[in-house]
Design a protein around this motif. Structure first.
Motif, PDB file in Angstrom:
ATOM      1  N   UNK A  35      55.955 -15.462  71.149  1.00 38.46           N
ATOM      2  CA  UNK A  35      55.947 -14.553  70.007  1.00 38.46           C
ATOM      3  C   UNK A  35      56.503 -13.181  70.362  1.00 38.46           C
ATOM      4  N   UNK A  36      56.116 -12.665  71.525  1.00 39.10           N
ATOM      5  CA  UNK A  36      56.677 -11.390  71.975  1.00 39.10           C
ATOM      6  C   UNK A  36      58.178 -11.516  72.233  1.00 39.10           C
ATOM      7  N   UNK A  37      58.598 -12.678  72.725  1.00 38.02           N
ATOM      8  CA  UNK A  37      60.033 -12.918  72.910  1.00 38.02           C
ATOM      9  C   UNK A  37      60.776 -12.881  71.587  1.00 38.02           C
ATOM     10  N   UNK A  38      60.190 -13.474  70.554  1.00 38.44           N
ATOM     11  CA  UNK A  38      60.792 -13.429  69.219  1.00 38.44           C
ATOM     12  C   UNK A  38      60.887 -11.982  68.746  1.00 38.44           C
ATOM     13  N   UNK A  39      59.861 -11.181  69.000  1.00 35.31           N
ATOM     14  CA  UNK A  39      59.882  -9.768  68.599  1.00 35.31           C
ATOM     15  C   UNK A  39      61.027  -9.029  69.276  1.00 35.31           C
ATOM     16  N   UNK A  40      61.254  -9.306  70.552  1.00 37.65           N
ATOM     17  CA  UNK A  40      62.356  -8.669  71.278  1.00 37.65           C
ATOM     18  C   UNK A  40      63.693  -9.090  70.673  1.00 37.65           C
ATOM     19  N   UNK A  41      63.834 -10.369  70.341  1.00 36.47           N
ATOM     20  CA  UNK A  41      65.085 -10.861  69.767  1.00 36.47           C
ATOM     21  C   UNK A  41      65.323 -10.216  68.397  1.00 36.47           C
ATOM     22  N   UNK A  42      64.273 -10.035  67.613  1.00 36.59           N
ATOM     23  CA  UNK A  42      64.421  -9.356  66.318  1.00 36.59           C
ATOM     24  C   UNK A  42      64.890  -7.918  66.541  1.00 36.59           C
ATOM     25  N   UNK A  43      64.309  -7.250  67.506  1.00 38.21           N
ATOM     26  CA  UNK A  43      64.715  -5.881  67.818  1.00 38.21           C
ATOM     27  C   UNK A  43      66.176  -5.831  68.260  1.00 38.21           C
ATOM     28  N   UNK A  44      66.592  -6.776  69.075  1.00 37.88           N
ATOM     29  CA  UNK A  44      67.997  -6.851  69.509  1.00 37.88           C
ATOM     30  C   UNK A  44      68.905  -7.055  68.301  1.00 37.88           C
ATOM     31  N   UNK A  45      68.469  -7.877  67.344  1.00 38.11           N
ATOM     32  CA  UNK A  45      69.277  -8.123  66.139  1.00 38.11           C
ATOM     33  C   UNK A  45      69.441  -6.857  65.316  1.00 38.11           C
TER      34      UNK A  45
END
Length: 185
Positions: A35-45
């Motif tokens: 879930x934290x990984x998904x949050x990082x990917x959203x931030x990168x997007x």
């Protein structure tokens, strides 16, 4: 790296992380880390959207119905954009509620001197599939919302994939396989 290559890479990483997170609800710390990984990917997007490349702009998520007619109803960009907007809302919702339920405990456990078995440390906090339990063993309202967003996300992703395969096959092929190789002479 070309813009579309970055977009494809982002898309692939996000898809793998989201699917892994969805199917790891019983795995405690693994689920939280995904879930934290998904949050990082959203931030990168979001950062990618700030580069100014039109292919990466957040306006791609805003449905515009200009030009929508009966004869182009299934192939009009508004359909894709409605699906993308729904996916974005559910993705942000499931990620946000997951982080709110975790309250940073997974990150705190990782930064403690006794990092060791993080899974055991995080698992003892009274969580199970989708959220925290109250004193009666029932899931919290936030856990229910988290689960609702997660299930909605999977439905919308299935609709998105189905739509692309049925009506936008060249785009689906490009996102999966990349640009077709030009014929050699």
């Amino acid at each position: 790296m070309p813009v579309m290559t970055r977009l494809r890479a982002y898309h692939a990483v996000l898809a793998v992380l989201v699917l892994a997170a969805y199917f790891s609800t019983e795995w405690g710390a693994v689920h939280a880390w995904l879930g934290y990984g998904v949050a990082v990917v959203i931030l990168v997007r979001v950062i990618m959207a700030l580069t100014g490349a039109p292919q990466l702009g957040l306006m791609r998520f805003y449905p515009q119905i200009h030009g929508l007619k009966l004869d182009n109803a299934f192939t009009h960009p508004a359909i894709s954009r409605v699906l993308l907007l729904g996916i974005a809302v559910c993705l942000i919702g499931v990620t946000g509620t997951g982080i709110a339920m975790d309250r940073g405990r997974t990150l705190k456990a990782a930064s403690s001197p006794a990092f060791g078995p993080v899974a055991a440390q995080v698992e003892t906090r009274g969580e199970h599939e989708g959220g925290e339990e109250d004193e009666d063993g029932e899931e919290s309202p936030l856990g229910e919302i988290h689960e609702l967003f997660g299930n909605g996300l999977m439905l919308l992703v299935a609709g998105h994939v189905t739509y692309l395969l049925l009506f936008k096959r060249p785009l689906a092929r490009f996102m999966i396989l990349g640009a077709p190789k030009s014929p050699q002479k």
